[in-house]
Enzyme design. Sequence first.
Site, PDB file in Angstrom:
ATOM      1  N   SER A 148     -25.078  -2.908 -14.430  1.00  0.00           N
ATOM      2  CA  SER A 148     -25.694  -2.717 -13.110  1.00  0.00           C
ATOM      3  C   SER A 148     -25.796  -1.224 -12.833  1.00  0.00           C
ATOM      4  CB  SER A 148     -24.810  -3.366 -12.034  1.00  0.00           C
ATOM      5  OG  SER A 148     -25.230  -2.984 -10.747  1.00  0.00           O
ATOM      6  N   TYR A 161     -16.443  -4.031  -8.134  1.00  0.00           N
ATOM      7  CA  TYR A 161     -17.668  -4.389  -8.867  1.00  0.00           C
ATOM      8  C   TYR A 161     -18.188  -3.157  -9.622  1.00  0.00           C
ATOM      9  CZ  TYR A 161     -22.410  -6.243  -9.691  1.00  0.00           C
ATOM     10  OH  TYR A 161     -23.593  -6.652 -10.256  1.00  0.00           O
TER      11      TYR A 161
HETATM   12  N1  NAP Z   1     -29.459  -9.918  -8.861  1.00  0.00           N
HETATM   13  C1  NAP Z   1     -29.260  -8.617  -8.780  1.00  0.00           C
HETATM   14  O1  NAP Z   1     -29.766  -7.921  -7.879  1.00  0.00           O
HETATM   15  C2  NAP Z   1     -28.406  -7.927  -9.837  1.00  0.00           C
HETATM   16  C3  NAP Z   1     -28.379  -6.519  -9.844  1.00  0.00           C
HETATM   17  C4  NAP Z   1     -27.595  -5.863 -10.793  1.00  0.00           C
HETATM   18  C5  NAP Z   1     -26.874  -6.608 -11.707  1.00  0.00           C
HETATM   19  N2  NAP Z   1     -26.899  -7.965 -11.675  1.00  0.00           N
HETATM   20  C6  NAP Z   1     -26.098  -8.689 -12.659  1.00  0.00           C
HETATM   21  O2  NAP Z   1     -26.913  -9.626 -13.326  1.00  0.00           O
HETATM   22  C7  NAP Z   1     -26.126 -10.745 -13.731  1.00  0.00           C
HETATM   23  C8  NAP Z   1     -26.808 -12.035 -13.285  1.00  0.00           C
HETATM   24  O3  NAP Z   1     -27.011 -11.979 -11.897  1.00  0.00           O
HETATM   25  P1  NAP Z   1     -27.993 -12.986 -11.138  1.00  0.00           P
HETATM   26  O4  NAP Z   1     -28.404 -12.305  -9.891  1.00  0.00           O
HETATM   27  O5  NAP Z   1     -29.033 -13.497 -12.080  1.00  0.00           O
HETATM   28  O6  NAP Z   1     -26.964 -14.176 -10.746  1.00  0.00           O
HETATM   29  P2  NAP Z   1     -27.238 -15.660 -10.194  1.00  0.00           P
HETATM   30  O7  NAP Z   1     -28.646 -15.834  -9.772  1.00  0.00           O
HETATM   31  O8  NAP Z   1     -26.149 -15.906  -9.221  1.00  0.00           O
HETATM   32  O9  NAP Z   1     -26.966 -16.562 -11.492  1.00  0.00           O
HETATM   33  C9  NAP Z   1     -25.702 -16.596 -12.038  1.00  0.00           C
HETATM   34  C10 NAP Z   1     -25.688 -17.493 -13.270  1.00  0.00           C
HETATM   35  O10 NAP Z   1     -24.403 -17.385 -13.891  1.00  0.00           O
HETATM   36  C11 NAP Z   1     -23.739 -18.662 -13.895  1.00  0.00           C
HETATM   37  N3  NAP Z   1     -22.323 -18.334 -13.745  1.00  0.00           N
HETATM   38  C12 NAP Z   1     -21.722 -17.668 -12.723  1.00  0.00           C
HETATM   39  N4  NAP Z   1     -20.416 -17.512 -12.963  1.00  0.00           N
HETATM   40  C13 NAP Z   1     -20.172 -18.094 -14.176  1.00  0.00           C
HETATM   41  C14 NAP Z   1     -19.018 -18.237 -14.983  1.00  0.00           C
HETATM   42  N5  NAP Z   1     -17.841 -17.785 -14.579  1.00  0.00           N
HETATM   43  N6  NAP Z   1     -19.123 -18.853 -16.179  1.00  0.00           N
HETATM   44  C15 NAP Z   1     -20.334 -19.336 -16.600  1.00  0.00           C
HETATM   45  N7  NAP Z   1     -21.465 -19.208 -15.895  1.00  0.00           N
HETATM   46  C16 NAP Z   1     -21.377 -18.607 -14.686  1.00  0.00           C
HETATM   47  C17 NAP Z   1     -24.408 -19.428 -12.763  1.00  0.00           C
HETATM   48  O11 NAP Z   1     -24.351 -20.826 -12.905  1.00  0.00           O
HETATM   49  P3  NAP Z   1     -23.070 -21.689 -12.374  1.00  0.00           P
HETATM   50  O12 NAP Z   1     -22.842 -21.258 -10.953  1.00  0.00           O
HETATM   51  O13 NAP Z   1     -23.468 -23.114 -12.553  1.00  0.00           O
HETATM   52  O14 NAP Z   1     -21.932 -21.296 -13.278  1.00  0.00           O
HETATM   53  C18 NAP Z   1     -25.857 -18.955 -12.924  1.00  0.00           C
HETATM   54  O15 NAP Z   1     -26.458 -19.598 -14.027  1.00  0.00           O
HETATM   55  C19 NAP Z   1     -24.724 -10.514 -13.140  1.00  0.00           C
HETATM   56  O16 NAP Z   1     -23.891  -9.957 -14.120  1.00  0.00           O
HETATM   57  C20 NAP Z   1     -24.982  -9.500 -12.037  1.00  0.00           C
HETATM   58  O17 NAP Z   1     -23.839  -8.702 -11.779  1.00  0.00           O
HETATM   59  C21 NAP Z   1     -27.646  -8.639 -10.758  1.00  0.00           C
END
Ligand code: NAP
Length: 258
Positions: A148, A161
Amino acid sequence: MNAARWRLDGQLALVTGASRGIGLATARELAGLGADIVLVARDEAHLEQVRDELAEEFPRNSLRAFAADVGEHEQRLEVFDFIADLGLELSLLINNVGMNTPKPTLDYSASEYRRIIDTNVFSAFEMCRLAHPQLVQHANAGIVNVGSVSGLTSVRTGSPYGMSKAALHQLTRNLATEWAEDGIRVNSVAPWYIRTQRSEPALADPDYLDEVLERTPMKRIGEPEEVAAAIAFLCLPAASYISGECIAVDGGFLRYGF
Ligand SMILES: NC(=O)c1ccc[n+]([C@@H]2O[C@H](COP(=O)([O-])OP(=O)(O)OC[C@H]3O[C@@H](n4cnc5c(N)ncnc54)[C@H](OP(=O)(O)O)[C@@H]3O)[C@@H](O)[C@H]2O)c1
């Protein structure tokens, strides 16, 4: 042009957090490039539904789903047992799972900040170690960690974080040098705000959204597919001399001093 360098046919990729957001977009992008995929997330019913949809979209790929919490060591071992039972060897690992509970630093309990670090860093560290014996057998083996911008500069996400994502970026650099002799490339991506279920509550506040856009040179929020494309590029044989790198997917955010 050697078109095969822009394909992933015959490669098996493990994508964690693959049922939504960036993880799902990545699974789809890699499948589109020809890879077989193991999708991991916790909610089994939703994961199976997503797998079925992808299987319809990509009938020629092998798409498997395994429900597990990658924050739990026993369940991480089960993921690798599942892959071993498939009789296929992993060549790509995408550590995409991450979580956060943003708060002022003084308000965290020890268990709250430890959970963030455990889920965001130690689980990825362990997934890399578990994957190594299989990755080492492949000519185009790679790991991509989803970090991130919070791991590269201070944004309002809470310090644990930021610490966890900084550690993930450093893990990327260390493994890139340590495992280069094993033929494993290790890279990361650093997204700024991306439109997913996770970012939705923060971006639903119009004043906060205005502030975010004001600080983003491209004046828009990123899409999961834009992160997936960067991840996919880092996986490709076309990226064969790239290791230890971090691609920011941030609409110019990190380069915007004023
Ligand atoms: N969205 C942003 O703005 C953003 C910005 C910077 C970085 N990121 C990073 O990008 C990554 C993905 O973010 P996202 O926004 O796509 O998240 P999201 O939409 O909340 O999706 C999270 C995914 O991970 C699964 N998950 C969560 N915890 C888990 C665990 N402990 N074990 C296995 N699966 C798990 C969830 O399914 P279940 O709940 O069914 O497990 C879901 O498939 C993260 O590392 C986040 O820190 C995101």
